[in-house]
Design a protein around this motif. Structure first.
Motif, mmCIF file in Angstrom:
data_model
loop_
_atom_site.group_PDB
_atom_site.id
_atom_site.type_symbol
_atom_site.label_atom_id
_atom_site.label_comp_id
_atom_site.label_asym_id
_atom_site.label_seq_id
_atom_site.Cartn_x
_atom_site.Cartn_y
_atom_site.Cartn_z
ATOM 1 N N SER A 26 35.176 -8.044 -23.607
ATOM 2 C CA SER A 26 35.213 -9.429 -22.709
ATOM 3 C C SER A 26 35.975 -9.331 -21.425
ATOM 4 O O SER A 26 37.150 -8.946 -21.308
ATOM 5 N N PHE A 27 35.078 -9.278 -20.186
ATOM 6 C CA PHE A 27 35.827 -8.918 -19.184
ATOM 7 C C PHE A 27 35.892 -9.183 -17.626
ATOM 8 O O PHE A 27 34.338 -10.103 -18.019
ATOM 9 N N ASP A 28 36.223 -9.396 -16.363
ATOM 10 C CA ASP A 28 35.994 -9.658 -15.243
ATOM 11 C C ASP A 28 35.641 -9.296 -15.131
ATOM 12 O O ASP A 28 36.159 -8.308 -14.172
ATOM 13 N N ASP A 29 33.863 -9.028 -14.636
ATOM 14 C CA ASP A 29 33.158 -7.479 -13.534
ATOM 15 C C ASP A 29 33.900 -7.511 -12.206
ATOM 16 O O ASP A 29 33.729 -6.313 -12.013
ATOM 17 N N GLN A 30 33.948 -8.330 -11.309
ATOM 18 C CA GLN A 30 34.557 -8.391 -10.136
ATOM 19 C C GLN A 30 35.761 -7.275 -10.353
ATOM 20 O O GLN A 30 36.370 -6.814 -9.423
ATOM 21 N N ALA A 31 36.838 -7.769 -10.861
ATOM 22 C CA ALA A 31 38.453 -7.457 -11.005
ATOM 23 C C ALA A 31 38.062 -5.182 -11.520
ATOM 24 O O ALA A 31 38.665 -4.769 -11.157
ATOM 25 N N LEU A 32 37.165 -5.592 -12.807
ATOM 26 C CA LEU A 32 36.723 -4.298 -12.953
ATOM 27 C C LEU A 32 35.994 -3.621 -11.973
ATOM 28 O O LEU A 32 36.010 -1.749 -12.237
ATOM 29 N N SER A 33 35.744 -3.952 -11.671
ATOM 30 C CA SER A 33 34.245 -2.896 -10.546
ATOM 31 C C SER A 33 34.615 -2.505 -9.901
ATOM 32 O O SER A 33 34.627 -1.698 -8.416
ATOM 33 N N ARG A 34 36.475 -2.891 -9.243
ATOM 34 C CA ARG A 34 36.739 -1.946 -8.009
ATOM 35 C C ARG A 34 37.344 -0.867 -8.402
ATOM 36 O O ARG A 34 37.610 0.350 -7.462
ATOM 37 N N TYR A 35 37.490 -0.438 -9.297
ATOM 38 C CA TYR A 35 37.872 0.766 -9.806
ATOM 39 C C TYR A 35 36.563 2.078 -10.285
ATOM 40 O O TYR A 35 36.305 1.409 -10.612
ATOM 41 N N ARG A 36 36.660 2.939 -9.890
ATOM 42 C CA ARG A 36 35.491 4.133 -9.627
ATOM 43 C C ARG A 36 36.436 5.261 -10.884
ATOM 44 O O ARG A 36 37.876 5.589 -10.566
ATOM 45 N N VAL A 37 35.650 5.705 -11.962
ATOM 46 C CA VAL A 37 36.798 6.999 -13.156
ATOM 47 C C VAL A 37 35.019 7.884 -13.088
ATOM 48 O O VAL A 37 33.775 7.294 -13.079
ATOM 49 N N ASP A 56 47.781 2.975 -16.830
ATOM 50 C CA ASP A 56 48.153 3.094 -15.767
ATOM 51 C C ASP A 56 47.178 1.498 -14.384
ATOM 52 O O ASP A 56 47.231 1.959 -13.376
ATOM 53 N N LYS A 57 46.686 1.322 -14.932
ATOM 54 C CA LYS A 57 45.622 0.012 -14.476
ATOM 55 C C LYS A 57 46.089 -0.929 -14.917
ATOM 56 O O LYS A 57 46.774 -1.406 -15.657
ATOM 57 N N PRO A 58 46.398 -1.570 -13.505
ATOM 58 C CA PRO A 58 46.946 -3.678 -14.336
ATOM 59 C C PRO A 58 45.959 -4.680 -14.959
ATOM 60 O O PRO A 58 45.498 -5.334 -14.737
ATOM 61 N N PHE A 59 45.857 -3.983 -16.680
ATOM 62 C CA PHE A 59 45.487 -4.705 -17.173
ATOM 63 C C PHE A 59 45.967 -5.053 -18.547
ATOM 64 O O PHE A 59 46.638 -3.674 -18.667
ATOM 65 N N ARG A 60 45.632 -6.048 -19.361
ATOM 66 C CA ARG A 60 46.259 -5.682 -21.174
ATOM 67 C C ARG A 60 45.228 -5.914 -21.365
ATOM 68 O O ARG A 60 44.689 -6.476 -21.396
ATOM 69 N N ILE A 61 45.520 -5.859 -22.739
ATOM 70 C CA ILE A 61 43.772 -5.982 -23.539
ATOM 71 C C ILE A 61 44.188 -6.083 -25.096
ATOM 72 O O ILE A 61 45.539 -6.174 -25.407
ATOM 73 N N GLU A 62 43.916 -7.645 -25.059
ATOM 74 C CA GLU A 62 44.149 -8.030 -26.605
ATOM 75 C C GLU A 62 42.863 -8.603 -27.369
ATOM 76 O O GLU A 62 41.704 -8.276 -26.646
ATOM 77 N N PHE A 68 36.861 -7.673 -28.203
ATOM 78 C CA PHE A 68 38.558 -6.970 -26.752
ATOM 79 C C PHE A 68 38.169 -7.806 -25.676
ATOM 80 O O PHE A 68 37.533 -7.385 -25.174
ATOM 81 N N ILE A 69 39.157 -8.464 -25.230
ATOM 82 C CA ILE A 69 39.176 -9.395 -24.250
ATOM 83 C C ILE A 69 40.050 -8.186 -23.485
ATOM 84 O O ILE A 69 41.891 -7.775 -23.248
ATOM 85 N N ILE A 70 39.779 -8.312 -22.108
ATOM 86 C CA ILE A 70 40.622 -7.130 -20.909
ATOM 87 C C ILE A 70 41.355 -8.256 -19.359
ATOM 88 O O ILE A 70 40.720 -9.018 -20.037
ATOM 89 N N ILE A 71 42.429 -8.632 -19.334
ATOM 90 C CA ILE A 71 42.745 -9.223 -18.923
ATOM 91 C C ILE A 71 44.148 -9.054 -17.880
ATOM 92 O O ILE A 71 44.258 -7.945 -18.138
ATOM 93 N N PRO A 72 43.346 -8.978 -16.674
ATOM 94 C CA PRO A 72 44.264 -8.168 -15.879
ATOM 95 C C PRO A 72 45.330 -9.344 -15.370
ATOM 96 O O PRO A 72 45.318 -10.671 -15.720
ATOM 97 N N GLU A 101 45.265 -18.226 -28.311
ATOM 98 C CA GLU A 101 43.822 -19.179 -28.912
ATOM 99 C C GLU A 101 43.838 -20.278 -27.377
ATOM 100 O O GLU A 101 42.328 -20.518 -27.724
ATOM 101 N N THR A 102 44.407 -20.119 -26.609
ATOM 102 C CA THR A 102 44.128 -21.326 -25.122
ATOM 103 C C THR A 102 42.818 -19.926 -24.833
ATOM 104 O O THR A 102 41.779 -20.492 -24.092
ATOM 105 N N GLN A 103 43.011 -19.218 -24.599
ATOM 106 C CA GLN A 103 41.814 -18.395 -24.062
ATOM 107 C C GLN A 103 40.742 -18.113 -24.825
ATOM 108 O O GLN A 103 39.522 -18.682 -24.455
ATOM 109 N N GLU A 104 40.618 -18.632 -26.220
ATOM 110 C CA GLU A 104 39.653 -18.362 -26.596
ATOM 111 C C GLU A 104 38.830 -19.633 -27.179
ATOM 112 O O GLU A 104 37.732 -19.900 -26.806
#
Length: 849
Positions: A26-37, A56-62, A68-72, A101-104
């Motif tokens: 689960s992630f934010d499409d807009q935030a991740l779409s700025r990066y090219r791979v 090295d990208k400004p995200f963390r994983i829970e 897997f939740i990707i949080i900017p 828990e708040t996120q869920e």
């Protein structure tokens, strides 16, 4: 089990590449779409590839359950072109601060730093400790924290405070006094819609049954005690994809349910079970604890009359659930007693003779039905590993029913106008017992492969006593006593495999053996029917949910039937194709073609003879074959508020009643015919402000029997409308509903109405720290828009019938439901969740230093 993953991509956006990993993210499409791979590399498992791509990208994983939740942690948003009076550029910020828990439950919080005019001022992010850190030294004037479904907090910030550079955010929540009851997240899939259950949706509901009534398209009818999906009550309830006892499922604690899936198009093992929809309750896998619950439901008739039963229904129920890290145990007991006492009027014409019911006083009904039943269920589940579970369960059901009709009829010989009065009495008594036992396995061997299997045994036995008595110039009396039974064994295996590209294959096999039998009380056999079914199926899903994806497949079933009349075997092919197009975030179009089978019941197959009335005798038809239903439907979803569904259903071999003459006797039997139905349905679900919610389902339908002697085309409107007013602070809910559910079902020579219409006023209140819920519902004697006559209309060259069941005495009901639950427990925190105490989370505050 390790599963190697290979990525070969060139200049693709990060969100697209992550979708190729084949794991739930689960992630934010807009935030991740700025990066090219660009990458060409093999990984031992998808999780390793996930860590590599986000390095090295400004995200963390829970990780929550298997998702897997990707949080900017910061976002590189282009600067806002607006310039301050000092000529300095203002940079907007939309960051994320969340605990698991708040996120869920609520989704992510949005943090904004505001300058003059409450405009975004600086770029910043939350650190690992949940503190908001400034990326510039420019002093903001305000800080705003907003949560979905919760109040927006805005605080003034001094210039000296901003010099510290950090604003700690405590991980607790200040709830709104007024809550909008709606789902935070709706995830349309190719054959279903998944709804994340929020704290708002759980507010004021006592069990899973009431929680489901808050899902768009699902209606809980407290008068009948049933659930409807898309105006149909042929709904199957599952828990984590597996069948469980009805009493256990309906009384699950809302706190245990994390997601509800409503499956609109059936496939695989369920294409031959006669269901129109499936509701799958997905439980919180981290829940630990126990609960004891009890419910008493009753219905009192207020219409008056000396022959009307005051207490028409009583249903007590009790159960215990216990869950720890490895084991889940439950048991439920329920008892149900109901009685109806209604007027029935008939007009029959057969072989030159007409019978018309003599008018009776409204307080002297001539149809009485009584039934009492009992159900005991128990089950156990054991978690072999974090990804593998086995379950066993058993159900025992017992019931007794008595139905009695007394008619005073005017008999007229149409040819010579000879008239006389006669009285006939029909009595049917049944005593049935059912046992169901099953064992199941469900497991995920790795991130791509999931397996399940189950074994079920079903036994049914029913004693039947049918009697008919006629009083006129020539007294006539007859009776039949016999029993019927069913034995059924089913074995089912199924697997699901996902590729990194998003392709998914679902395949399985089912074997079903069933034996139907009946014999008279003297031991004479009437039915010995044995059937073996072998079914295999495979479905392939292609594409990605971002734009267009398709699921295609089929089921093949070989059927062999043996009876006293001989043997027969045949093969059925059931194709399936579904596609979903995401036009925009607001518009989705789903279209498809599906097929399913409906099997004849023991009641329809048994050749045992029972007397219905003066003219009519019933017997089953052992030569019946399963019907095949073809369905073409388009589902248009607009803003997750309005759904439009045009649909065509064509049923080849639809099992219908048929009236025929043999040896100068009129028989009601069953036969296969063809039918079709057109329908257009609209589902609208919209909160109005902070207290009100308006739900509306509207369907127009028209049906016809294609190859009948006289083609009949019944049509009508079905409506379920509800307006709910909720006060969470007082745990109070008030609802007003209008339900037009009486439907004309087409038969080969006419139609039969089923269900009923009513207005409904409901008040629900929670007490004792929400452990006790009391619901009071009232069906007023309001005739506007309500049909009291349930009609059965038949017209053939041989026989005409119009039977009217008057429901008016039971459209003046008072229903009381008392539900008590005592529980201890909650969700444990996964390894990657912050260690945040619950009591702190319930009183979130914002502290600035």
């Amino acid at each position: 089990m390790a599963q190697e993953t290979t990525l070969v991509v060139k200049d693709k956006s990060l969100n697209v590449v992550l979708n190729m990993l084949g794991i739930e993210i689960s992630f934010d499409d807009q935030a991740l779409s700025r990066y090219r791979v660009t990458v060409s590399k093999s990984f031992r498992q998808p999780e390793e590839a996930l860590d590599y791509l986000l390095k090295d990208k400004p995200f963390r994983i829970e990780k929550i359950n298997h998702t897997f939740i990707i949080i900017p942690t910061s976002q590189a948003i282009p600067p806002n072109p607006s310039i301050s009076s000092a000529g300095e550029r203002k940079n907007p910020f939309t960051g994320m601060v969340t605990d698991a828990e708040t996120q869920e439950l609520l989704g992510y919080a949005t943090v904004s730093l505001l300058g003059e005019g409450n405009r975004p001022l600086v770029v910043g992010a939350t650190d690992d400790k949940g503190a908001f850190r400034l990326s510039t030294s420019m002093p903001p004037r305000k800080i705003k924290v907003s949560f979905i479904g919760y109040e927006v907090l805005v605080r003034d910030v001094s210039a000296s405070a901003s010099a510290l550079g950090t604003f700690p955010l405590q991980a607790s929540i200040v709830p709104l006094d007024e809550t909008i009851v709606t789902s935070h997240e709706i995830r349309p899939k190719i054959d279903r819609t998944a709804y994340s259950i929020t704290a708002d949706m759980r507010q004021g509901v006592a069990n899973a049954e009431e929680l489901l009534s808050r899902i768009p398209g699902v209606v809980y009818d407290p008068v009948e005690g049933i659930l409807r999906v898309n105006q149909s009550k042929e709904v199957l309830l599952l828990v984590d994809g597996m069948e469980q006892p009805k009493g256990y499922v309906r009384n699950l604690s809302p706190q245990r349910i994390s997601t509800v899936e409503v499956i609109h198009t059936l496939s695989g093992r369920y294409v031959s079970d006669g269901y129109t929809a499936i509701i799958n309750l997905i439980l919180d896998r981290e829940y630990r604890g126990y609960e004891v619950y009890a419910t008493v439901s009753s219905a009192a008739n207020l219409s008056g009359g000396s022959h009307i039963d005051r207490l028409s229904s009583v249903q007590p129920l009790a159960g215990i659930n216990y869950t720890n890290r490895k084991l889940n145990l439950y048991t439920t007991y329920s008892y149900h007693q109901e009685q109806l006492n209604l007027p029935v009027h008939k007009r029959l014409v057969y072989s030159g003779v007409e019978l018309i019911s003599h008018q009776q006083p409204s307080d002297a009904p001539n149809y009485r039905y009584e039934r009492e039943s009992m159900n005991v269920a128990a089950g156990a589940g054991y978690q072999l590993t974090p990804r593998q579970k086995i379950d066993i369960q058993g159900d025992y059901m017992w019931g007794q029913a008595d139905a009695r009709q007394v008619h005073i009829l005017q008999r007229t010989d149409i040819e010579n106008q000879d008239k006389r009065m006669l009285k006939n009495t029909t009595t049917d008594r049944m005593d049935d017992r059912t046992f169901i036992g099953s064992a199941s396995y469900r497991g995920r061997l790795n991130n791509r492969l999931q397996l399940l299997g189950d074994l079920t045994y079903n036994y049914y036995y029913n004693d039947i006593d049918n009697a008919y008595e006629q009083d006129d110039l020539f007294r006539y009396q007859t009776g039949n006593r016999y029993n019927e039974n069913k034995n059924l064994v089913s074995v089912h295996t199924e697997g699901e495999y996902r590729w990194p590209s998003g392709t998914m294959l679902n395949t399985g096999y089912s074997y079903i053996w069933r034996c139907y039998g009946s014999e008279s009380n003297k031991g004479n056999g009437y039915l010995d029917y044995r059937e073996r079914r072998n079914k295999a199926f495979a479905y392939l899903q292609l594409g990605r949910p971002e734009k267009l994806y398709t699921r295609i497949g089929f089921a093949v079933e070989h059927i062999r039937a043996d009876s006293q009349d001989g043997s027969e075997q045949y093969v059925r092919f059931l194709p399936y194709v579904q596609s979903t197009l995401k036009v925009s975030d607001a518009v989705r179009i789903h279209a498809g073609y599906t097929t399913s089978q409906h099997y004849p019941t023991l009641y329809q197959l048994s050749p045992m003879v029972t007397v219905i009335d003066t003219f009519l005798t019933q017997m089953g038809n052992i030569e019946l074959k399963p019907s095949i239903q073809h369905q073409v439907a388009v589902r248009i979803s607009l803003w997750n508020r309005l759904t439009i569904v045009p649909m065509l259903r064509y049923t080849h071999g639809y099992i219908s009643e048929l009236y025929t003459e043999k040896s100068h006797r009129l028989y009601r039997t069953f036969d296969n015919m063809n039918s079709r139905e057109y329908s257009l349905q609209l589902v609208y679900d919209q909160p109005i402000g902070r207290h009100l919610r308006f739900r509306n389902q509207l369907m127009y339908y028209t049906a016809e029997s294609v190859n009948a002697e006289i083609r009949c085309r019944p049509d009508g409107w079905l409506i379920d409308s509800e307006l709910n007013y909720e006060l969470p602070r007082h745990s109070l809910n008030i609802g007003l509903g209008y339900h037009r559910n009486m439907r004309k079902q087409v038969v080969s020579q006419g139609y039969q109405m089923v269900d009923k219409d009513n207005w409904l006023l409901t008040v629900s209140k929670a007490f004792c720290r929400k452990r006790l819920h009391i619901t009071l519902s009232y069906v007023p004697p309001l005739a506007w828009g309500v049909r009291y006559d349930q009609v059965r209309a038949l017209e053939t060259s041989l026989y005409n019938e119009r039977t009217v069941l008057d429901l008016k005495p039971y459209n003046h009901l008072l229903l009381l439901k008392v539900h008590w639950r005592f529980d201890r427990g909650g969700s444990t925190l996964p390894e990657k969740r912050p260690a945040i105490r619950k009591e702190e989370r319930e009183k979130r505050t914002l502290e600035l230093y």
